[in-house]
Design a protein around this motif. Sequence first.
Motif, PDB file in Angstrom:
ATOM      1  N   GLY A 150       0.833  -1.193   0.000  1.00  0.00           N
ATOM      2  CA  GLY A 150       0.000   0.000   0.000  1.00  0.00           C
ATOM      3  C   GLY A 150       0.866   1.241   0.000  1.00  0.00           C
TER       4      GLY A 150
ATOM      5  N   ASN B 120      -4.018  -5.845  -6.519  1.00  0.00           N
ATOM      6  CA  ASN B 120      -5.047  -5.735  -5.496  1.00  0.00           C
ATOM      7  C   ASN B 120      -4.646  -6.642  -4.339  1.00  0.00           C
ATOM      8  OD1 ASN B 120      -7.309  -5.788  -3.876  1.00  0.00           O
ATOM      9  ND2 ASN B 120      -8.758  -6.049  -5.561  1.00  0.00           N
ATOM     10  N   LEU B 121      -4.264  -6.047  -3.215  1.00  0.00           N
ATOM     11  CA  LEU B 121      -3.748  -6.825  -2.096  1.00  0.00           C
ATOM     12  C   LEU B 121      -4.819  -7.654  -1.393  1.00  0.00           C
ATOM     13  CD1 LEU B 121      -1.178  -4.276  -0.641  1.00  0.00           C
ATOM     14  CD2 LEU B 121      -0.688  -6.464  -1.732  1.00  0.00           C
ATOM     15  N   LYS B 122      -6.063  -7.501  -1.807  1.00  0.00           N
ATOM     16  CA  LYS B 122      -7.103  -8.391  -1.291  1.00  0.00           C
ATOM     17  C   LYS B 122      -7.073  -9.739  -2.002  1.00  0.00           C
ATOM     18  CE  LYS B 122     -10.225  -4.668   0.128  1.00  0.00           C
ATOM     19  NZ  LYS B 122     -11.576  -4.061  -0.043  1.00  0.00           N
TER      20      LYS B 122
ATOM     21  N   TYR C 214      -1.581   1.233   6.441  1.00  0.00           N
ATOM     22  CA  TYR C 214      -2.354   0.329   5.588  1.00  0.00           C
ATOM     23  C   TYR C 214      -2.580  -0.944   6.380  1.00  0.00           C
ATOM     24  CZ  TYR C 214      -3.623  -3.035   2.019  1.00  0.00           C
ATOM     25  OH  TYR C 214      -4.284  -4.008   1.309  1.00  0.00           O
TER      26      TYR C 214
ATOM     27  N   ASN D 290      -4.480  -4.680   6.342  1.00  0.00           N
ATOM     28  CA  ASN D 290      -5.157  -5.762   5.630  1.00  0.00           C
ATOM     29  C   ASN D 290      -4.947  -7.015   6.472  1.00  0.00           C
ATOM     30  OD1 ASN D 290      -5.707  -7.998   3.943  1.00  0.00           O
ATOM     31  ND2 ASN D 290      -5.202  -6.845   2.089  1.00  0.00           N
ATOM     32  N   ARG D 291      -5.890  -7.296   7.339  1.00  0.00           N
ATOM     33  CA  ARG D 291      -5.709  -8.370   8.316  1.00  0.00           C
ATOM     34  C   ARG D 291      -5.497  -9.743   7.676  1.00  0.00           C
ATOM     35  NH1 ARG D 291      -9.189  -4.709  11.196  1.00  0.00           N
ATOM     36  NH2 ARG D 291      -8.336  -4.219  13.282  1.00  0.00           N
TER      37      ARG D 291
ATOM     38  N   LEU E  72      -4.117 -10.430   4.867  1.00  0.00           N
ATOM     39  CA  LEU E  72      -2.763 -10.415   4.316  1.00  0.00           C
ATOM     40  C   LEU E  72      -1.728 -10.555   5.424  1.00  0.00           C
ATOM     41  CD1 LEU E  72      -0.756  -9.992   1.987  1.00  0.00           C
ATOM     42  CD2 LEU E  72      -1.018  -7.521   2.337  1.00  0.00           C
TER      43      LEU E  72
ATOM     44  N   GLU F  16     -10.976  -0.187  11.456  1.00  0.00           N
ATOM     45  CA  GLU F  16      -9.709  -0.124  10.728  1.00  0.00           C
ATOM     46  C   GLU F  16      -8.551   0.241  11.649  1.00  0.00           C
ATOM     47  OE1 GLU F  16     -10.731   2.795   7.869  1.00  0.00           O
ATOM     48  OE2 GLU F  16     -11.971   1.442   6.670  1.00  0.00           O
TER      49      GLU F  16
END
Length: 354
Positions: free
Chosen positions: A196, A247-249, A272, A274-275, A277, A313
């Motif tokens: 990110g 897309n890191l999802k 950033y 993203n749990r 990840l 978040e």
Amino acid sequence: MKRSSSSVPLDEEVESQRCQTSDAAIDMQPAKDDQIMDTEPPPPTLVTSSTFLSAHQTSPLPIIDLRSPSEFTSSRLTNLSSPLVNLPFPSLLSSGLGCSLPPRSVPFDLILPSSPPPLTILSFFTSKLSSATNSSRTPWLVRNYIITLSTFSTEFLTDVPQSIPGPRLWKPSVIVEEVLCEILREGGEGSVVDLGSGAGRDVAFLAENFPNSHFYGIDNHKGSSKRCLPLWCSRGVSETTHLVNINLKKLDVFFEFLEGQRPVRMCYAVRYLNRPLMAELGKSMREGEVFAIEHFVVNEDGSFPFDHPRIAEVLQLDEMERFFPEKDWTVLHKKIVKDSDAGRSLLNFCVRRK
């Protein structure tokens, strides 16, 4: 640049834009965590050369020269203690160099070009409304401005080209400057991955300080190339910095990319979260690899009395230890600091795989 042996492509269009100026205009938005000022800043003041010099001898401020590169090269200010940066005004509008501007809480002075009219330029810096969203934003703190250098004596002017990279008006994230740099100074090989990467300032800072490593900024925002690539070019690090649109999802896509870049020295994320990840990185990173994060965290009593980001978040206390358990990871650094915008708690957390 290394490419993955798998089918994960690095964005060819992104690579082709390196060191080029984009024709697409972007709105100079404040950072998403900028706060609206409680007090009205004073309007910028048009000053004479003598007043300008006197001010910078007694209380120097950063100076941004908005003239064209050719004008800046042929005659620029010198012999001042203030940092001087050339950011041509059209480039601020079109190529994303707005990320080279100082924080909105830092006052600075301007040298204006002969066109467009001063009011047009000053309104860009002082407007409290975003032209894209019509929402409130924090204006920059422009103190004084001048329009010509013709009245300055020759002792304060030079035509010697400024070295690249020039002075920096922004600071990297705390964890990047104080923790990751120390780890990279230990030596060793491997790619460094920013999860990110946003405007790309942390990538630029690391690449300037460690020119023998390769740095990958991962971001799926459609405007990333307009922000990162001009900045990296202006800082002289285009050859060792790489923007990757993922897309890191989509975890399978990211980890396929990561496998192609090994050996990996470290992965880090700044503001950033993203749990899924993070959980997968905690399981799959290899011995000696480093993970680091700087992100908002609740206070010791579990509260987070701010509108942004949303509580969902925000990290919970000791949440990162669940993703990176002690049996598998060595904690290199853990500290909670306050951000300069609103006094929100930020967790600085760094671990190395055992």
